[in-house]
Design a protein around this motif. Structure first.
Motif, short mmCIF file in Angstrom:
data_model
loop_
_atom_site.label_atom_id
_atom_site.label_comp_id
_atom_site.label_asym_id
_atom_site.label_seq_id
_atom_site.Cartn_x
_atom_site.Cartn_y
_atom_site.Cartn_z
N CYS A 74 0.83 -1.20 0.00
CA CYS A 74 0.00 0.00 0.00
C CYS A 74 0.87 1.26 0.00
CB CYS A 74 -0.91 -0.04 1.22
SG CYS A 74 -1.95 1.39 1.46
N LEU A 75 1.84 1.29 0.90
CA LEU A 75 2.75 2.43 0.99
C LEU A 75 3.53 2.60 -0.31
CD1 LEU A 75 4.13 4.72 2.48
CD2 LEU A 75 5.68 3.02 3.49
N ALA A 76 4.01 1.51 -0.85
CA ALA A 76 4.79 1.59 -2.09
C ALA A 76 3.94 2.16 -3.22
CB ALA A 76 5.31 0.21 -2.48
N GLU A 77 2.69 1.75 -3.31
CA GLU A 77 1.84 2.28 -4.37
C GLU A 77 1.62 3.78 -4.20
OE1 GLU A 77 -2.68 1.80 -5.91
OE2 GLU A 77 -1.44 0.01 -5.88
N ALA A 78 1.38 4.21 -2.98
CA ALA A 78 1.17 5.64 -2.73
C ALA A 78 2.39 6.44 -3.14
CB ALA A 78 0.85 5.87 -1.26
N ILE A 79 3.57 5.93 -2.83
CA ILE A 79 4.80 6.64 -3.17
C ILE A 79 5.05 6.61 -4.67
CG2 ILE A 79 7.32 6.56 -2.91
CD1 ILE A 79 6.78 5.78 0.03
N GLU A 80 4.91 5.44 -5.27
CA GLU A 80 5.17 5.30 -6.70
C GLU A 80 4.19 6.12 -7.54
OE1 GLU A 80 5.07 1.10 -7.46
OE2 GLU A 80 6.86 0.76 -6.25
N ASP A 81 2.94 6.20 -7.09
CA ASP A 81 1.93 6.93 -7.85
C ASP A 81 1.81 8.40 -7.45
OD1 ASP A 81 1.46 4.56 -9.12
OD2 ASP A 81 -0.44 4.14 -8.11
N GLY A 82 2.62 8.82 -6.48
CA GLY A 82 2.60 10.22 -6.07
C GLY A 82 1.32 10.64 -5.36
N ILE A 83 0.71 9.71 -4.66
CA ILE A 83 -0.53 10.03 -3.93
C ILE A 83 -0.15 10.87 -2.72
CG2 ILE A 83 -2.46 9.07 -2.62
CD1 ILE A 83 -2.18 6.55 -4.43
N ASP A 84 -0.72 12.05 -2.64
CA ASP A 84 -0.31 12.96 -1.57
C ASP A 84 -1.39 13.22 -0.53
OD1 ASP A 84 -1.94 14.47 -3.16
OD2 ASP A 84 -0.51 16.08 -3.50
N THR A 85 -2.50 12.50 -0.59
CA THR A 85 -3.55 12.67 0.41
C THR A 85 -3.86 11.35 1.07
OG1 THR A 85 -5.29 12.32 -1.24
CG2 THR A 85 -4.63 14.60 -0.83
N GLY A 86 -4.30 11.42 2.30
CA GLY A 86 -4.74 10.23 3.00
C GLY A 86 -3.64 9.45 3.69
N VAL A 87 -4.07 8.42 4.39
CA VAL A 87 -3.16 7.50 5.08
C VAL A 87 -3.01 6.26 4.21
CG1 VAL A 87 -2.85 6.05 7.13
CG2 VAL A 87 -3.83 8.34 7.36
N TRP A 88 -1.79 5.96 3.85
CA TRP A 88 -1.48 4.80 3.01
C TRP A 88 -0.33 4.04 3.65
CZ3 TRP A 88 -3.46 3.56 -1.99
CH2 TRP A 88 -4.45 4.43 -2.43
#
Length: 108
Positions: A74-88
């Protein structure tokens, strides 16, 4: 001191999560969205993971992530996809920004 210890633990967790991001509990490669099927957050209201200036809500979301078997993916996807909102993956928005800053500073 407790705050510094907690921040160090969060950094350690994030570092380990990035290394494990492509593996499931048995060390097998996980691909694409497969990890989402096993995610603990699926049993909760999605709004829990998008707190708006609510530290208590953010902490509640992080508690769910602590017991999740796929938080690294989950964390890796948030970082790789540049997700900047929410808890991942157990990290909030500020946590991920700090992680990315540390990673960037290590490259130089």
């Amino acid at each position: 001191r407790a705050r510094l210890r907690r921040e160090q633990q969060e950094r350690d967790i994030a570092h380990a999560a990035l290394k494990l991001a492509e593996l499931d509990l048995h060390g097998n490669q996980m691909s694409g969205l497969n990890w989402r099927v096993a995610a603990r957050c699926g049993a909760h209201d999605p709004e829990l993971f998008y707190p708006i200036n609510d530290p208590k809500q953010e902490q509640e979301a992080k508690e769910v992530c602590k017991t999740c078997t796929v938080s690294a993916q989950c964390l890796a996807e948030a970082i790789e996809d540049g997700i900047d909102t929410g808890v991942w993956g157990g990290l909030g928005e500020r946590d991920r920004r700090a992680l990315l800053r540390r990673r960037a500073s290590r490259r130089f």
